[in-house]
Design a protein around this motif. Structure first.
Motif, PDB file in Angstrom:
ATOM      1  N   LEU A   1      78.288  41.723 -29.272  1.00  0.00           N
ATOM      2  CA  LEU A   1      78.582  40.749 -28.221  1.00  0.00           C
ATOM      3  C   LEU A   1      79.530  41.335 -27.173  1.00  0.00           C
ATOM      4  N   LEU A   2      80.514  42.096 -27.629  1.00  0.00           N
ATOM      5  CA  LEU A   2      81.421  42.758 -26.680  1.00  0.00           C
ATOM      6  C   LEU A   2      80.661  43.741 -25.791  1.00  0.00           C
TER       7      LEU A   2
ATOM      8  N   GLU B   1      85.951  48.948 -23.988  1.00  0.00           N
ATOM      9  CA  GLU B   1      85.579  50.257 -24.542  1.00  0.00           C
ATOM     10  C   GLU B   1      86.569  50.695 -25.626  1.00  0.00           C
ATOM     11  N   VAL B   2      87.866  50.477 -25.399  1.00  0.00           N
ATOM     12  CA  VAL B   2      88.868  50.823 -26.409  1.00  0.00           C
ATOM     13  C   VAL B   2      88.709  49.925 -27.634  1.00  0.00           C
ATOM     14  N   MET B   3      88.462  48.638 -27.432  1.00  0.00           N
ATOM     15  CA  MET B   3      88.257  47.712 -28.554  1.00  0.00           C
ATOM     16  C   MET B   3      87.104  48.175 -29.432  1.00  0.00           C
TER      17      MET B   3
ATOM     18  N   ASP C   1      95.060  44.030 -21.181  1.00  0.00           N
ATOM     19  CA  ASP C   1      94.680  45.393 -20.844  1.00  0.00           C
ATOM     20  C   ASP C   1      94.831  46.331 -22.043  1.00  0.00           C
ATOM     21  N   VAL C   2      94.459  47.578 -21.839  1.00  0.00           N
ATOM     22  CA  VAL C   2      94.523  48.589 -22.902  1.00  0.00           C
ATOM     23  C   VAL C   2      95.956  48.781 -23.378  1.00  0.00           C
TER      24      VAL C   2
ATOM     25  N   ASN D   1      87.692  49.501 -32.931  1.00  0.00           N
ATOM     26  CA  ASN D   1      87.215  48.409 -33.797  1.00  0.00           C
ATOM     27  C   ASN D   1      88.290  47.326 -33.990  1.00  0.00           C
ATOM     28  N   ILE D   2      88.885  46.885 -32.849  1.00  0.00           N
ATOM     29  CA  ILE D   2      89.972  45.906 -32.907  1.00  0.00           C
ATOM     30  C   ILE D   2      89.858  44.846 -31.819  1.00  0.00           C
ATOM     31  N   ARG D   3      90.541  43.736 -32.046  1.00  0.00           N
ATOM     32  CA  ARG D   3      90.742  42.680 -31.048  1.00  0.00           C
ATOM     33  C   ARG D   3      92.136  42.108 -31.295  1.00  0.00           C
TER      34      ARG D   3
END
Length: 180
Positions: A148-149, A165-167, A127-128, A171-173
């Motif tokens: 792709l996300l 949406e937060v990713m 989760d966020v 710009n993170i994973r």
């Protein structure tokens, strides 16, 4: 590879796996032939990565069945999950089914493939709050990865819409091993 309070029956013999705290593995033919004799867990959790599986097993309670996936589950892991779920639906509908994986494209897809087998499956630590709580362990997204996300949002991955949406915004994973 799994560990927890489960008994299976194969060829009229019942095997209790609860004492095997560090896990046991069974072969494909055994998965095909087994019946769940008893499942004394309150929670069944699948875990994508081995390091996270080992860490989780060291901390989990006696009423948890933990299953190591090693990435995408193959047909035998799905069959095992289906048998667990069917047993739970019949005898123990209160059992929760969770999946803990990477907060990334693969983790979300693995969740979806398992949810096809276990409709009540819930994400765990995907989760966020988890993502942002481990911001220092995150990797950046490539341009193609971001597309792709976004595609997942269009294809009904509603369980993960807020984290995706937060990713995209940040710009993170996050790999599962980054969660400590």
């Amino acid at each position: 590879l799994f560990t927890g309070p489960i008994e299976i029956m194969v060829n009229n013999s019942t095997i209790d796996f609860a004492p095997l705290k560090y896990g046991a593995a069974i072969g494909a033919r055994t998965v095909k032939e087994l019946e769940i004799a008893d499942l004394r867990a309150d929670t069944v959790i699948t875990i994508e990565n081995k390091a996270s599986y080992r860490e989780y097993c060291n901390q989990m309670g006696e009423r948890t069945l933990s299953i190591y996936l090693a990435g995408f589950p193959g047909p035998m892991k799905k069959l095992f999950m289906r048998k667990l779920y069917e047993y739970a639906q019949k005898y123990r509908p209160e059992i929760r089914f969770l999946h803990w994986g990477d907060i990334d494209l693969g983790g979300f897809r693995i969740f979806r493939s398992l949810k096809d087998v276990v409709p009540d499956l819930e994400p765990h630590l995907m989760d966020v709050e988890t993502l942002m709580g481990h911001r220092d362990q995150c990797q950046p997204l490539s341009k193609g990865y971001g597309r792709l996300l976004k595609g997942l949002l269009d294809n009904g991955f509603c369980e993960f819409s807020s984290v995706i949406e937060v990713m995209l915004h940040e710009n993170i994973r996050l790999e599962q091993e980054g969660i400590r």
